[in-house]
Design a protein around this motif. Structure first.
Motif, mmCIF file in Angstrom:
data_model
loop_
_atom_site.group_PDB
_atom_site.id
_atom_site.type_symbol
_atom_site.label_atom_id
_atom_site.label_comp_id
_atom_site.label_asym_id
_atom_site.label_seq_id
_atom_site.Cartn_x
_atom_site.Cartn_y
_atom_site.Cartn_z
ATOM 1 N N LEU A 33 0.838 -1.213 0.000
ATOM 2 C CA LEU A 33 0.000 0.000 0.000
ATOM 3 C C LEU A 33 0.867 1.255 0.000
ATOM 4 C CD1 LEU A 33 -2.903 -1.002 2.415
ATOM 5 C CD2 LEU A 33 -3.102 -0.368 0.006
ATOM 6 N N THR A 34 1.978 1.209 0.704
ATOM 7 C CA THR A 34 2.897 2.352 0.698
ATOM 8 C C THR A 34 3.437 2.578 -0.709
ATOM 9 O OG1 THR A 34 3.477 1.880 2.987
ATOM 10 C CG2 THR A 34 4.996 3.286 1.763
ATOM 11 N N LEU A 35 3.796 1.485 -1.380
ATOM 12 C CA LEU A 35 4.243 1.577 -2.770
ATOM 13 C C LEU A 35 3.122 2.148 -3.651
ATOM 14 C CD1 LEU A 35 6.198 0.905 -5.137
ATOM 15 C CD2 LEU A 35 5.194 -1.409 -5.138
ATOM 16 N N ALA A 36 1.907 1.659 -3.433
ATOM 17 C CA ALA A 36 0.768 2.130 -4.242
ATOM 18 C C ALA A 36 0.560 3.632 -4.046
ATOM 19 C CB ALA A 36 -0.498 1.358 -3.862
ATOM 20 N N GLN A 37 0.730 4.088 -2.820
ATOM 21 C CA GLN A 37 0.567 5.532 -2.582
ATOM 22 C C GLN A 37 1.632 6.332 -3.337
ATOM 23 O OE1 GLN A 37 -1.100 7.310 1.011
ATOM 24 N NE2 GLN A 37 0.975 7.984 1.446
ATOM 25 N N ARG A 38 2.855 5.802 -3.353
ATOM 26 C CA ARG A 38 3.912 6.491 -4.116
ATOM 27 C C ARG A 38 3.579 6.527 -5.605
ATOM 28 N NH1 ARG A 38 8.814 6.808 -0.990
ATOM 29 N NH2 ARG A 38 8.551 5.481 0.828
ATOM 30 N N GLU A 39 3.000 5.438 -6.086
ATOM 31 C CA GLU A 39 2.709 5.356 -7.521
ATOM 32 C C GLU A 39 1.474 6.166 -7.910
ATOM 33 O OE1 GLU A 39 3.649 2.688 -10.247
ATOM 34 O OE2 GLU A 39 5.622 3.004 -9.355
ATOM 35 N N PHE A 40 0.432 6.092 -7.091
ATOM 36 C CA PHE A 40 -0.853 6.664 -7.500
ATOM 37 C C PHE A 40 -1.268 7.899 -6.702
ATOM 38 C CE2 PHE A 40 -1.127 1.946 -8.098
ATOM 39 C CZ PHE A 40 -0.939 1.958 -9.468
ATOM 40 N N GLY A 41 -0.513 8.214 -5.670
ATOM 41 C CA GLY A 41 -0.790 9.428 -4.889
ATOM 42 C C GLY A 41 -1.694 9.228 -3.698
ATOM 43 N N TRP A 42 -2.633 8.299 -3.813
ATOM 44 C CA TRP A 42 -3.536 8.021 -2.698
ATOM 45 C C TRP A 42 -4.210 6.679 -2.935
ATOM 46 C CZ3 TRP A 42 -9.182 8.754 -3.017
ATOM 47 C CH2 TRP A 42 -9.618 9.129 -4.285
ATOM 48 N N ILE A 43 -4.883 6.178 -1.884
ATOM 49 C CA ILE A 43 -5.511 4.856 -1.984
ATOM 50 C C ILE A 43 -6.999 5.049 -2.290
ATOM 51 C CG2 ILE A 43 -5.852 2.620 -0.861
ATOM 52 C CD1 ILE A 43 -2.867 3.447 -1.247
ATOM 53 N N SER A 44 -7.298 5.090 -3.563
ATOM 54 C CA SER A 44 -8.693 5.237 -4.018
ATOM 55 C C SER A 44 -9.345 3.855 -4.075
ATOM 56 C CB SER A 44 -8.702 5.858 -5.422
ATOM 57 O OG SER A 44 -8.064 4.965 -6.331
ATOM 58 N N GLN A 45 -10.633 3.842 -4.363
ATOM 59 C CA GLN A 45 -11.346 2.574 -4.554
ATOM 60 C C GLN A 45 -10.689 1.780 -5.688
ATOM 61 O OE1 GLN A 45 -14.045 1.307 -2.814
ATOM 62 N NE2 GLN A 45 -13.987 -0.538 -4.080
ATOM 63 N N GLU A 46 -10.325 2.486 -6.761
ATOM 64 C CA GLU A 46 -9.692 1.821 -7.910
ATOM 65 C C GLU A 46 -8.353 1.195 -7.511
ATOM 66 O OE1 GLU A 46 -8.716 4.471 -11.129
ATOM 67 O OE2 GLU A 46 -8.830 2.849 -12.605
ATOM 68 N N VAL A 47 -7.589 1.923 -6.706
ATOM 69 C CA VAL A 47 -6.303 1.385 -6.240
ATOM 70 C C VAL A 47 -6.553 0.172 -5.337
ATOM 71 C CG1 VAL A 47 -4.269 1.872 -4.806
ATOM 72 C CG2 VAL A 47 -5.056 3.573 -6.473
ATOM 73 N N ALA A 48 -7.551 0.284 -4.459
ATOM 74 C CA ALA A 48 -7.860 -0.836 -3.553
ATOM 75 C C ALA A 48 -8.255 -2.079 -4.355
ATOM 76 C CB ALA A 48 -8.968 -0.438 -2.592
ATOM 77 N N GLU A 49 -8.995 -1.875 -5.434
ATOM 78 C CA GLU A 49 -9.394 -3.021 -6.267
ATOM 79 C C GLU A 49 -8.175 -3.633 -6.955
ATOM 80 O OE1 GLU A 49 -12.625 -1.631 -8.743
ATOM 81 O OE2 GLU A 49 -13.856 -1.272 -6.951
ATOM 82 N N TYR A 50 -7.297 -2.782 -7.445
ATOM 83 C CA TYR A 50 -6.077 -3.264 -8.113
ATOM 84 C C TYR A 50 -5.200 -4.055 -7.136
ATOM 85 C CZ TYR A 50 -1.465 -2.981 -10.355
ATOM 86 O OH TYR A 50 -0.230 -3.267 -10.880
#
Ligand code: FES
Length: 158
Positions: A30-47
């Protein structure tokens, strides 16, 4: 459909290699995802849920627990400034006022240019050098309003 960059995919594999079960790696992923996408959206959570065999609701519930994971868009430079006891005693509130003055937005808002957001946080573990704030991976300590202004000015040009 979002996905990690090539570098993100390499980092994801490296993170997984440190854990016996990929599901145990959720927080660093999730920390990596935040760096990549800026925040943890529903779309990011699904991915992330799809990658790691978690229901998206579980991914979001973990993200919700940790204040360092953004659940709404944040600025390129997100400032977390500690408001806990040591920082309070050492004068953090004038520093917080300076952040507001410099950025012109309230906590959890993003500046119009997308460069900054800020929030107050609990102890950053830097009580001996209070007041302290964190921007990305970097700590700034022994803050004064003048130092806060100087740091923000440097970040504006970054
Ligand atoms: S109280 Fe601010 S870093 Fe500990």
């Amino acid at each position: 459909m979002i996905e990690f960059s090539e570098e993100g995919k390499r980092r994801y594999q490296t993170i997984l290699s440190h854990y016996p079960d990929k599901r145990a790696a959720l927080l660093p992923v999730l920390t990596l995802a935040q760096r990549e996408f800026g925040w943890i959206s529903q779309e990011v959570a699904e991915y992330i849920g799809k990658l790691m065999s978690y229901p998206p609701s579980d991914v979001l519930s973990v993200a919700t627990f940790y204040t360092m994971l953004h659940k709404k868009p944040a600025g390129k430079h997100h400032i977390d400034i500690c408001k806990n006891v040591s920082c309070w005693l050492m004068g953090v509130y004038p520093c917080i006022d300076e952040i507001k003055r410099q950025l012109g937005v309230e906590k959890r808002e993003v500046t119009a240019d997308g460069k900054f957001s800020w929030d107050v946080t609990e102890c950053l573990g830097s009580c001996g050098t209070a007041p302290a704030m964190q921007v990305g991976d970097r700590y700034y300590e022994n803050l004064t309003p003048a130092r806060v202004a100087e740091i923000i000015e440097k970040l504006r040009n970054d």
